[in-house]
Design a protein around this motif. Structure first.
Motif, mmCIF file in Angstrom:
data_model
loop_
_atom_site.group_PDB
_atom_site.id
_atom_site.type_symbol
_atom_site.label_atom_id
_atom_site.label_comp_id
_atom_site.label_asym_id
_atom_site.label_seq_id
_atom_site.Cartn_x
_atom_site.Cartn_y
_atom_site.Cartn_z
ATOM 1 N N HIS A 64 10.991 -42.622 -81.297
ATOM 2 C CA HIS A 64 11.730 -43.197 -82.426
ATOM 3 C C HIS A 64 11.345 -42.550 -83.753
ATOM 4 O O HIS A 64 12.206 -42.106 -84.509
ATOM 5 C CB HIS A 64 11.530 -44.716 -82.491
ATOM 6 N N GLY A 114 20.529 -44.009 -72.324
ATOM 7 C CA GLY A 114 19.993 -44.706 -71.165
ATOM 8 C C GLY A 114 20.680 -46.052 -71.050
ATOM 9 O O GLY A 114 21.775 -46.266 -71.587
ATOM 10 N N LEU A 115 20.019 -47.002 -70.394
ATOM 11 C CA LEU A 115 20.697 -48.278 -70.149
ATOM 12 C C LEU A 115 21.029 -49.005 -71.446
ATOM 13 O O LEU A 115 22.087 -49.601 -71.583
ATOM 14 C CB LEU A 115 19.858 -49.141 -69.210
ATOM 15 N N ARG A 116 20.122 -48.928 -72.426
ATOM 16 C CA ARG A 116 20.397 -49.596 -73.701
ATOM 17 C C ARG A 116 21.421 -48.816 -74.527
ATOM 18 O O ARG A 116 22.342 -49.391 -75.102
ATOM 19 C CB ARG A 116 19.094 -49.762 -74.494
ATOM 20 N N TYR A 152 5.532 -55.679 -77.899
ATOM 21 C CA TYR A 152 6.976 -55.886 -78.127
ATOM 22 C C TYR A 152 7.188 -57.110 -79.006
ATOM 23 O O TYR A 152 7.715 -58.134 -78.556
ATOM 24 C CB TYR A 152 7.649 -56.052 -76.759
ATOM 25 N N MET A 179 21.964 -40.497 -66.483
ATOM 26 C CA MET A 179 22.329 -41.341 -67.634
ATOM 27 C C MET A 179 23.538 -40.729 -68.356
ATOM 28 O O MET A 179 24.462 -41.447 -68.757
ATOM 29 C CB MET A 179 21.152 -41.457 -68.598
ATOM 30 N N GLU A 182 16.601 -48.364 -81.995
ATOM 31 C CA GLU A 182 16.253 -49.506 -81.157
ATOM 32 C C GLU A 182 14.856 -49.997 -81.549
ATOM 33 O O GLU A 182 14.133 -49.343 -82.293
ATOM 34 C CB GLU A 182 16.315 -49.124 -79.668
ATOM 35 N N THR A 238 13.987 -31.636 -74.427
ATOM 36 C CA THR A 238 13.581 -32.820 -75.184
ATOM 37 C C THR A 238 13.793 -32.616 -76.694
ATOM 38 O O THR A 238 13.637 -33.552 -77.470
ATOM 39 C CB THR A 238 12.091 -33.166 -74.942
ATOM 40 N N TRP A 254 8.888 -44.647 -68.568
ATOM 41 C CA TRP A 254 8.068 -44.458 -69.775
ATOM 42 C C TRP A 254 7.374 -45.739 -70.266
ATOM 43 O O TRP A 254 6.253 -45.694 -70.754
ATOM 44 C CB TRP A 254 8.941 -43.891 -70.916
ATOM 45 N N ASP A 265 21.105 -36.712 -74.426
ATOM 46 C CA ASP A 265 20.126 -37.265 -73.492
ATOM 47 C C ASP A 265 19.602 -36.123 -72.645
ATOM 48 O O ASP A 265 20.181 -35.030 -72.642
ATOM 49 C CB ASP A 265 20.739 -38.379 -72.614
ATOM 50 N N HIS A 305 23.715 -59.565 -73.987
ATOM 51 C CA HIS A 305 22.808 -60.634 -74.392
ATOM 52 C C HIS A 305 23.545 -61.803 -75.028
ATOM 53 O O HIS A 305 23.195 -62.257 -76.118
ATOM 54 C CB HIS A 305 21.727 -60.106 -75.345
ATOM 55 N N TRP A 347 10.044 -45.539 -76.957
ATOM 56 C CA TRP A 347 9.404 -45.873 -78.243
ATOM 57 C C TRP A 347 8.773 -44.667 -78.938
ATOM 58 O O TRP A 347 8.877 -44.517 -80.155
ATOM 59 C CB TRP A 347 8.296 -46.927 -78.022
ATOM 60 N N ASN A 366 18.317 -57.394 -82.273
ATOM 61 C CA ASN A 366 19.492 -58.198 -81.948
ATOM 62 C C ASN A 366 19.232 -59.698 -81.898
ATOM 63 O O ASN A 366 20.140 -60.489 -82.131
ATOM 64 C CB ASN A 366 20.108 -57.718 -80.609
ATOM 65 N N SER A 406 14.780 -45.221 -65.527
ATOM 66 C CA SER A 406 14.958 -45.963 -66.783
ATOM 67 C C SER A 406 13.590 -46.349 -67.372
ATOM 68 O O SER A 406 12.695 -45.505 -67.435
ATOM 69 C CB SER A 406 15.867 -47.177 -66.555
ATOM 70 N N GLU A 407 13.391 -47.606 -67.752
ATOM 71 C CA GLU A 407 12.165 -47.955 -68.482
ATOM 72 C C GLU A 407 10.900 -47.735 -67.660
ATOM 73 O O GLU A 407 9.821 -47.529 -68.229
ATOM 74 C CB GLU A 407 12.250 -49.394 -68.998
#
Ligand SMILES: NC(=O)c1ccc[n+]([C@@H]2O[C@H](COP(=O)([O-])OP(=O)(O)OC[C@H]3O[C@@H](n4cnc5c(N)ncnc54)[C@H](O)[C@@H]3O)[C@@H](O)[C@H]2O)c1
Length: 426
Positions: A92, A16-18, A213, A44, A110, A67, A200, A39, A354, A89, A139, A196-197
């Motif tokens: 993970h 995905g984006l990350r 977070y 994506m 992540e 999935t 979910w 994915d 970032h 999340w 990060n 994207s986010e």
């Protein structure tokens, strides 16, 4: 280093984006082959494939269609030196444990290790059982000012540390909602209709109330006071405000009759958490993602000799600052105490996400695999930092009761030594 047969074979689950940011960083390196990606989202995947084609590198095997396709990736012939997970999340924990059970010795995930406290125990136990390394890709520990302050902490400029603050203060309204096509700025959809986010992450704001977070704030703080390495979190309590921001955002963008205007969000707009540490320090964390505000992690590091605050970009060191009771511009100090890692690698960070810090988190994962050494942030760090979420949910549920932290290290925190960023290598 660099020859085809010595390159590390790395797979990414979740592009995905990350995941695409990490993919770019890996494609940039000559010591890595991205041999497989997985994915379930066609858009994506095609964005990821486009980046790979552009890089001129070989197209990896692509696992998709279900999935559970990631399980096939883990069984690929030719093995894997490391797996990087950048999925929602809730995926993970199963993906980390699946990777460990498949015999992979280095797993990067992540941020947020798991959802429940039991998830965190399960991952810790699996890493121990398989004698493998699980690194959470936190990060912010590598942000340039954060690392300069770490350097100052280690050289004793602030004296003995007493109190620390941080958090996640980021207006996510345009991340939690969109029009299903563009990631930022348009639409008030989420879930199936989001992109994207928004697909979910927003569900967690519907069903959960806590610091969802914590790791960007707590990661750097934990490095400053050596959590799990001579120190540990003892207890926590959390307070939550009412929830207004997300509902107001939907009404403003979609009108009072939009179906999402009927959704009841459980997540309070601001969740404030206090933590008490074995070393006698206190920590204050804030999770603040639903209201209009500029981005800030709100760091404050305060000791017997001085203080850093990132919001006002100020540092004060008693006896050394220009004037008593007045802030110095932090920049002067941050430049002087630039961390050796940044001094050595700042050229390589150009273009990395970032402000460059994303380079280091991937760099340290890859260099650890090459050297066959533990990653500088390990499964105990990941578990202790991520456990703040379920513990804060529990505290709020119990009417702000103080709850105890588990000791994931089983007493080893007393003997373990700091390892994060001790040299300029990785
Ligand atoms: N450290 C940072 O600065 C930072 C920044 C952004 C996101 N993140 C974290 O990165 C992770 C991913 O976030 P994102 O922004 O990339 O979200 P995203 O929604 O853009 O990407 C997640 C990807 O996972 C895929 N996915 C979902 N279920 C899957 C499954 N079963 N198998 C394979 N793929 C699956 C989705 O299709 C999607 O492409 C989250 O943990 C998030 O918190 C961290």
């Amino acid at each position: 280093q660099g020859a085809a047969d010595t390159k590390l074979k790395i797979a990414i689950i979740g592009v995905g984006l990350r995941g695409q940011n990490h993919l770019d960083l890996l494609l940039n390196r000559n010591d890595v082959d991205v041999v497989a990606i997985c994915d379930i989202d066609e858009r994506m995947l095609s964005m990821a494939k486009e980046a790979i084609t552009k890089s001129g590198k070989k197209m990896p095997e692509v696992y998709t269609g279900s999935t559970e396709a990631w399980k096939k990736l883990l069984e690929r012939k030719g093995g894997l030196d490391g797996v990087l997970i950048a999925t929602p999340w809730e995926w993970h924990k199963p993906m980390i444990i699946g990777s460990l059970e498949a015999g992979i010795k280095y797993v990067a995930t992540e941020v947020i290790l798991g959802i429940t406290l039991q998830d965190h125990w399960d991952v810790v136990k699996a890493a121990e059982k398989h004698n493998a390394h699980v690194m959470m890709l936190e990060n912010v520990c590598y942000r340039r000012d954060v690392m300069a302050v770490l350097n100052m902490v280690r050289q004793g400029l602030f004296g003995e540390l007493i109190h620390l603050q941080g958090g996640y203060q980021h207006d996510l309204r345009e991340v939690k909602f969109n029009d299903g096509v563009n990631p930022y700025g348009h639409g008030v959809e989420f879930g199936e209709k989001g992109f994207s986010e928004a697909r979910w992450r927003t569900e967690h704001s519907v069903h959960r109330n806590g610091d969802l977070y914590p790791t960007h704030g707590i990661g750097p703080i934990a490095q400053y006071i050596n959590i799990n390495r001579g120190n540990r979190f003892l207890t926590l309590n959390s307070f939550s405000t009412k929830a207004r921001g997300l509902h107001n955002h939907i009404v403003k963008g979609g009108g009072e009759n939009h179906p999402n205007a009927r959704v009841n969000f459980k997540l309070g707009d601001i969740v404030t958490t206090q933590i008490n540490c074995a070393g006698g320090e206190t920590i204050l964390l804030q999770h603040d993602t639903n209201l209009p505000r500029p981005y800030s992690l709100g760091f404050r590091v305060q000791g017997t000799n001085g203080i850093w605050m990132d919001v006002n970009k100020g540092i004060y060191i008693e006896g050394q600052s220009a004037k008593p009771h007045q802030w110095d511009d932090a920049k002067v100090w941050l430049d002087k105490y630039d961390h050796p890692l940044w001094a050595k690698w700042s050229k390589e960070t150009a273009g990395a996400g970032h402000g460059g810090m994303d380079f280091f988190v991937i760099h340290s994962f890859i260099e650890s695999i090459k050297r066959k050494v533990p990653t500088p942030m390990d499964v105990y760090d990941a578990a202790a930092w991520s456990a703040i979420t379920p513990l804060s949910e529990k505290s709020i549920e119990l009417g702000n009761e103080t709850v105890e932290f588990p000791d994931f290290t089983g007493g080893q925190w007393m003997y373990r030594k700091p390892v994060f960023a001790l040299t300029n290598e990785f």
